[in-house]
Motif scaffolding. Structure first.
Motif, short mmCIF file in Angstrom:
data_model
loop_
_atom_site.label_atom_id
_atom_site.label_comp_id
_atom_site.label_asym_id
_atom_site.label_seq_id
_atom_site.Cartn_x
_atom_site.Cartn_y
_atom_site.Cartn_z
N THR A 25 0.91 -1.15 -0.05
CA THR A 25 -0.01 0.17 0.13
C THR A 25 0.96 1.11 0.03
OG1 THR A 25 -0.19 0.29 2.26
CG2 THR A 25 -1.68 -1.13 1.27
N LYS A 206 -5.32 -5.62 8.18
CA LYS A 206 -6.15 -4.99 7.16
C LYS A 206 -5.52 -3.65 6.76
CE LYS A 206 -10.77 -5.65 6.51
NZ LYS A 206 -12.20 -5.59 6.84
N ASN A 209 -5.93 2.51 5.54
CA ASN A 209 -6.71 3.23 4.78
C ASN A 209 -8.11 2.74 4.54
OD1 ASN A 209 -5.19 5.63 4.84
ND2 ASN A 209 -4.49 5.33 2.72
N LEU A 210 -7.97 1.53 4.41
CA LEU A 210 -9.36 0.50 3.86
C LEU A 210 -10.14 0.65 5.34
CD1 LEU A 210 -10.93 -1.25 2.18
CD2 LEU A 210 -9.51 -3.08 2.95
N GLU A 214 -14.17 1.99 5.36
CA GLU A 214 -15.20 1.28 5.79
C GLU A 214 -15.97 1.52 6.82
OE1 GLU A 214 -13.37 -2.57 6.38
OE2 GLU A 214 -13.62 -3.27 4.37
#
Length: 419
Positions: A25, A206, A209-210, A214
């Protein structure tokens, strides 16, 4: 996003430990993502297929005197398979003979489908039809059509659409179950296969940023739900749902044959909302979709993920203009019941003063034809648009909802809530 303690599934799609890629990422978080091995077996099935060719599968349609029809508000389309395609309109006047306006869009097969070689990559089987009615816009060249046969297991050889792709050249889509036994044309579900991404040492389970994204999405959903509840007078049921039959071939969705359902309103509520213009019908196949709000307007629009929504005002309602129009045109048409009484079959309403048309320098205008259409679903709606003259349209709207109110039409074709 499984944790470190994780074993690959042993059933379904095959996964191998060595079939992975390393993803990094922007925050330098690293993940090992294991990909599914997608060898679907479709290619093998097609290679091993020794059955009839698509032309041979369609042979029963070509050999019988079999015809399919599509009835629209002005034109009726007749496809007599392998023989001709006809577009016609009948004018029935009391005590006079029937006047027929007709064009042949194709009169014979240019290529014999039985000798057509296999191996095309398209999910439809094309049949070329030539030698139609001469076209004055193209130096009297004959009209021609391509009839595209598409597998649909539940179909009865109906005409899904007729489009004029260039001047006097047409494309007709026919849904047929006959092609479905051929692996190249068969209905296929689009499989969704998981990709398992495991975090490498020093990276969170995870990506950060994700996780944030979410959370934001969850927050955005909350006020939206409250708005819905207010709109529905605090009931928690959804107002609309859509039922579609996607025609998918080779994993690509090609066409969607569907009707919109207004599932949670009672008939009485729906009629009141429709006639007040607060519930609008939406429909259309292809690039343009249509929105019709009774007693308000007709819009034509296209939605695009990148450029947003493009909208054209096709016509707006003026009761005075409609009444003026109805003095020269039939606002109501009837059919005769078995007991000898008349019943309203269709009402026509005039919506003028749309956006100015580039071709005519005049405002667009549309005649909306409201028809009764019986259906298994009491709330199904079918909408289609025709353009018999530049920027002068006919919008066909058919629904069981309309069946319940047609007989309330007054001399100007205006509808009201049944008493």
């Amino acid at each position: 996003w499984p944790g470190t303690e994780f074993s690959l599934p042993t059933t379904g799609v095959l996964y191998k430990e060595d079939n992975y890629i390393i993803m990094t990422t922007v925050d330098k978080e690293k993940y090992k993502c294991i990909l599914p091995l997608i060898a679907s077996g479709n290619e093998e099935e097609e290679k091993d297929y020794k059955g009839p060719t698509p032309g041979e599968l369609l042979e029963p349609l070509f050999k019988q005197s079999s015809c399919s029809y599509r009835i629209e508000s002005y034109w009726t389309y007749e496809v007599c398979h392998g023989k001709h395609i006809r577009q016609y309109h009948e004018e029935k006047e009391t005590g006079q003979k029937i006047n027929i306006q007709e064009y042949y869009l194709g009169n014979m097969m240019i290529k014999n489908p039985l000798s057509e070689p296999e191996g095309q990559m398209t999910p439809y089987y094309p049949v070329e039809m030539g030698n139609g009615t001469p076209c004055s816009l193209r130096q009297n060249l004959p009209r021609s059509s391509t009839v595209m046969y598409i597998c649909h297991p539940e179909a009865k050889h109906e005409i899904l659409s007729v489009a004029e792709v260039t001047t006097c050249e047409y494309e007709v889509v026919i849904l047929t179950p006959l092609l479905c036994s051929h692996p190249k044309y068969r209905f296929r579900a689009s499989p969704v296969n998981d990709i398992f991404c495991q975090s490498l040492p020093g990276s969170p389970l995870k990506p950060h940023n994700l996780e944030q994204l979410e959370k934001q999405q969850e927050m955005m959903k909350m006020p939206f739900r409250r708005v819905k509840e207010e709109e529905m007078h605090s009931t928690k049921e959804e107002k609309f749902s859509s039922i579609h039959k996607p025609v998918a071939v080779g994993g690509h969705q090609l066409l969607t044959v569907g009707t919109t359902h207004i599932s949670k309103l009672t008939d009485d509520q729906l009629i009141k909302e429709f006639l007040s213009g607060s519930y609008c019908f939406h429909g259309g196949v292809g690039w343009w979709k249509y929105e019709f709000c009774y007693g308000k307007y007709v819009h034509q629009y296209h939605e695009d993920k990148e450029s947003g929504k493009t909208s054209v005002v096709v016509g707006t309602w003026s009761k005075e203009e409609h009444i003026e129009w109805s003095r020269k045109n039939a606002a109501r048409t009837y059919y005769l019941r078995e007991d000898g009484t008349q019943s309203v079959r269709m009402v026509s309403h005039f919506y003028g003063n749309g956006d100015v048309c580039d071709l005519t320098d005049k405002p667009r205008q549309v005649t909306v034809k409201l028809k009764c259409k019986e259906s298994d679903s009491p709330h199904a709606v079918t909408i289609y648009m025709l353009e018999p003259h530049s920027c002068q349209y006919i919008l066909g709207v058919e629904s069981p909802v309309i069946c319940k109110i047609l007989d309330t039409a007054d001399e100007y074709g205006l509808l009201s809530v049944p008493s």
